[in-house]
Design an enzyme around this catalytic site. Structure first.
Site, PDB file in Angstrom:
ATOM      1  N   ASP A 291     -39.725 -41.800 -70.676  1.00 46.77           N
ATOM      2  CA  ASP A 291     -40.558 -41.650 -69.490  1.00 46.77           C
ATOM      3  C   ASP A 291     -41.195 -43.011 -69.192  1.00 46.77           C
ATOM      4  OD1 ASP A 291     -41.765 -40.685 -67.263  1.00 46.77           O
ATOM      5  OD2 ASP A 291     -42.900 -39.092 -68.237  1.00 46.77           O
TER       6      ASP A 291
HETATM    7  C1  BGC Z   1     -43.419 -38.951 -64.885  1.00 47.15           C
HETATM    8  C2  BGC Z   1     -42.018 -38.389 -64.883  1.00 47.15           C
HETATM    9  C3  BGC Z   1     -41.224 -38.979 -63.742  1.00 47.15           C
HETATM   10  C4  BGC Z   1     -41.240 -40.479 -63.851  1.00 47.15           C
HETATM   11  C5  BGC Z   1     -40.440 -41.157 -62.763  1.00 47.15           C
HETATM   12  C6  BGC Z   1     -43.435 -40.455 -64.795  1.00 47.15           C
HETATM   13  O1  BGC Z   1     -44.727 -40.934 -64.584  1.00 47.15           O
HETATM   14  O2  BGC Z   1     -44.089 -38.519 -66.036  1.00 47.15           O
HETATM   15  O3  BGC Z   1     -42.056 -37.002 -64.797  1.00 47.15           O
HETATM   16  O4  BGC Z   1     -39.914 -38.483 -63.754  1.00 47.15           O
HETATM   17  O5  BGC Z   1     -42.581 -40.929 -63.765  1.00 47.15           O
HETATM   18  O6  BGC Z   1     -40.994 -40.968 -61.530  1.00 47.15           O
END
Ligand code: BGC
Length: 767
Positions: A291
């Site tokens: 993530d």
């Molecule tokens: C979130 C994810 C997301 C990613 C890309 C992160 O901050 O936790 O769920 O897919 O950003 O946008």
């Protein structure tokens, strides 16, 4: 292996193996993907390999982009990037792909990812609302459409579904998942993976799914986003892991780790879960993306000394692609050169990413997702817009309907529509609106105007904002309500109050909305409340003082028409709560599958497990949802009252729509182990189906429940099935049980395969 594949292997493949004399001969026998990737990897420099592991955001760190700066273009040319996220547009992405394919040394195509969570431009209900439909087929359909629109706009990969179980409504991301139940969560996870990925990833309208955030991110202490998680191994296995297992078994091609630590071990560094469980136990074959910046955040967690150490630990733990931190591009290079990490470890990750690109068919045609004419034709198509309204109708939960206030008559003289959310075109798009636009949203006010007779007067008054203390609009709202024959009061949260980084310490109506409700109810005009929100809200006052309440969540672009259809009876609501609604924030966590305890809560006895200042029940239980019709359950039969491991319990019963109109019911099957070596939950959902019945129609339901669904983790942390009596309960909610009986599991304690996932089969016969 099926028969024809076996015959093929016997007569063609095996003799070739026997005859093969050289390595080259054996190479010819390899599946084409392996052979292709082998030969590509032989040509790749270490820098180019690491490039495949690096993912960068399109133009900036926030927002989605349709432009990209020159620095990023340089990276593509040097082969130093494998993927971009937060980018969109067939034309724009076609150009980026062209640079990768034509101007980098090896021409390896890029993979473009985006958070397509509940639609791309045609926005469907937020996932929590979609789960309330209790109709996986419906969710699979809207997910398929989301994939079609995303693929047509150049996207190969979505960071969805979010399959985190959430027991704490303070956690803002509860809106992104399927609620509190592991079985419902597993069914919905499977439906979404199948919806995104379709039958074949190489088709140009299918995209790679990415279940997230592995794992137990939803158990953040205090419901505070990004917080630590303390969870027992048993709860991890029985509650948080099953939806991930379901997504993996459904063939998810990628997976994302959580930001959280579990019992002190951050997920980006959790080899036990990322490799031992995910790959070795479950057989996951896709790739794992970190993530956002979570590899670098290992430093904040305090488990690594520097970025080099962070990269080494994350790669070793099982992360293959680095979202945004840049560590896999630079620091791993240093580690490999110093001999701290073997290039073989890098190769494993590179291969997994190249495999995903291969499976998507990008090596055959890197531009197949970048066709501007397909984008124009597919995005926001009429049938997609219609599907959005249909999905919205299915997601609405009728919480309360005293003396049949609803449905309303369409020929009312005057309807007062009150509340700023009624006229809000942003809120229904919810969190993660991708490229959804306010102009495509039908608001509640518009929906009501569309629904009523031409002689009905619809008057709108805002009353107050969602947040803040301004009560200056109360006077007008009260006078509008007083004049009207009926008030539709729309209350709740704004879209930015749920989602990532949107945890709340309270879960009641924000601002002065509660006071507005009191004033409006005080006018004496009949009031129905429509709630729009991204988490369960504690609304005891409304429950006691308002005759009808609709839980509408954030329903996407079809919101207003769907809500009006339910209000005026063109659609008979049938959604059910995928999550318990507590009476107050102090009751959290409150979920239906709690243990009985040694002192089960009792109204008569204070010395039981309860709060002395609150009733012992939640405000609305899991599985609750009313209809404008009634259903009668009868004739329960268990075909095989004695079963053993691997058997299926066969149950049948009848259900009749005894009301005056057609409607749907979600039949719910719960079980309870009467005695077990570990205290069992008071109830556990093991099957459900939403069925649609005409008035007066009666059908027979046949259920086949694999007994292995009852497996649990014993003291030795083995997943087992224990002999003994099991209660079954069939009903309309977790608290509204209509039929019950019991059966017996015979034989010895037996172990159950932890890497298998089981689902009940439910069929409807019209006799
Ligand atoms: C979130 C994810 C997301 C990613 C890309 C992160 O901050 O936790 O769920 O897919 O950003 O946008």
């Amino acid at each position: 292996m099926n028969k024809s594949k076996f015959v093929f292997a016997l007569f063609f493949i095996i003799p070739l193996f026997l005859k093969a004399e050289s390595k080259q001969d054996l190479n010819l026998l390899k599946p084409p993907m392996d052979e292709f990737i082998d030969s590509l990897m032989e040509k790749m420099s270490l820098e180019e390999k690491l490039g495949q592991l690096a993912q960068y955001p399109g133009g900036g760190s926030l927002g989605f982009n349709t432009v990209i700066d020159d620095e990023k273009k340089k990276l593509i040319k040097k082969g130093k990037v494998g993927s971009f996220l937060h980018v969109l547009g067939a034309d724009f992405l076609g150009e980026l792909q062209r640079i990768a394919v034509e101007e980098s040394r090896l021409g390896i195509p890029l993979i473009f990812g985006l958070d397509v969570i509940h639609g791309l431009k045609t926005i469907f209900p937020v996932p929590l609302a979609a789960a309330c439909s209790f109709e996986p087929e419906a969710l699979e359909k809207t997910t398929r459409i989301a994939a079609v629109e995303a693929a047509a706009s150049g996207i190969h990969w979505t960071f969805a579904p979010m399959v985190d179980i959430a027991l704490d409504p303070r956690w803002g991301r509860i809106v992104e998942g399927a609620g509190e139940d592991p079985y419902l969560g597993a069914v919905m996870a499977k439906a979404q993976v199948e919806g995104y990925q379709g039958d074949d990833l190489s088709f140009e309208n299918t995209i790679l799914a990415c279940p997230k955030h592995y794992v137990a991110y939803g158990a953040a202490q205090g419901g505070r986003d990004y917080n630590s998680v303390e969870v027992s191994l048993r709860t991890l296995n029985e509650v948080y892991l099953p939806p991930f297992l379901a997504a993996v078994k459904a063939g998810a091609g990628s997976l994302m780790n959580g930001f959280n630590d579990i019992n002190g071990e951050p997920m980006a560094n959790n080899k036990e879960l990322l490799t031992d469980v995910l790959r070795d136990k479950w057989g996951f074959e896709g790739f794992v993306v970190s993530d956002w910046n979570s590899i670098a955040e290992l430093l904040n967690h305090g488990v690594v000394k520097d970025r080099v150490d962070a990269g080494k630990k994350a790669l070793t733990a099982g992360i293959d692609m680095d979202m945004t931190s840049g560590i896999f591009g630079e620091e791993i290079l240093k580690s490999v050169k110093k001999g701290d990490i073997s290039e073989k470890l890098v190769d494993k990750a590179v291969r997994r990413i190249l495999e995903a690109k291969y499976k998507l068919g990008l090596f055959d045609d890197p531009f197949k997702y970048c066709k501007v004419e397909v984008e124009k034709a597919e995005v926001l198509k009429d049938e997609h817009i219609e599907a959005a309204k249909e999905a919205a109708c299915k997601s609405i939960v009728l919480l309360k309907n005293e003396s049949g206030v609803l449905p309303l008559k369409k020929d009312l003289g005057t309807v007062a529509v009150i509340g700023s959310l009624a006229d809000d075109s942003r809120a229904p798009l919810g969190s993660w609106k991708a490229f959804g636009e306010e102009k495509d949203v039908v608001t509640v006010l518009e929906g009501i105007k569309n629904a009523v007779s031409k002689d009905t007067k619809v008057i709108y008054s805002k009353g107050c904002d969602i947040k803040g203390n301004d009560k200056s609009g109360f006077k007008e709202a009260v006078s509008v309500a007083t004049e009207a024959d009926m008030v539709v009061l729309v209350l709740g949260e704004s879209a930015d109050m749920s989602g990532e980084a949107r945890s709340r310490s309270e879960i009641d109506l924000p601002g002065v909305q509660k006071e507005l409700a009191r004033k409006i109810a005080g006018t004496g005009t009949e009031v129905v409340v429509v709630l729009m929100n991204g988490r369960p809200l504690s609304i005891p006052w409304l429950t006691e003082n308002v005759p009808a309440i609709l839980e509408a969540w954030f329903l996407g672009i079809g919101s207003g028409n769907a809500i009006a259809d339910v209000l005026f009876g063109d659609y008979n609501p049938g959604g059910k709560l995928a999550v318990t609604i507590p009476r107050s924030v102090g009751q959290i966590p409150y979920f239906y599958y709690h243990k009985n305890t040694g002192r089960p809560s009792s109204v008569e006895d204070l010395f039981t497990s309860r709060y002395f200042d609150l009733p012992i029940t939640p405000l609305y239980p899991f599985g609750h949802g009313l209809s404008y019709t009634e259903f009668k359950y009868s004739k329960l039969k268990i075909k095989n009252k004695k079963v053993k491991t691997n058997d299926s319990l066969e149950i049948s019963f009848s259900i009749k729509n005894t009301g005056k109109i057609a409607g749907s019911e979600v039949i719910q099957l719960y079980i309870k182990d009467v005695v077990a070596s570990i205290a069992p939950p008071v109830k556990k959902l093991v099957g459900f189906k939403r069925i649609y019945l005409e008035n007066g129609e009666e059908v027979k339901i046949n259920m086949k429940m694999p007994i292995n669904l009852l497996g649990f983790y014993n003291k030795e942390m083995k997943k087992v099935l224990e002999p003994g009596e099991v209660k079954i309960m069939i009903g309309s909610s977790s608290e509204d049980i209509r039929l019950d009986d019991s059966f017996t599991i015979e034989g010895k304690v037996s172990e159950i395969d932890e890497a298998e996932i089981y689902y009940s089969e439910i069929s409807v016969n019209s006799d």
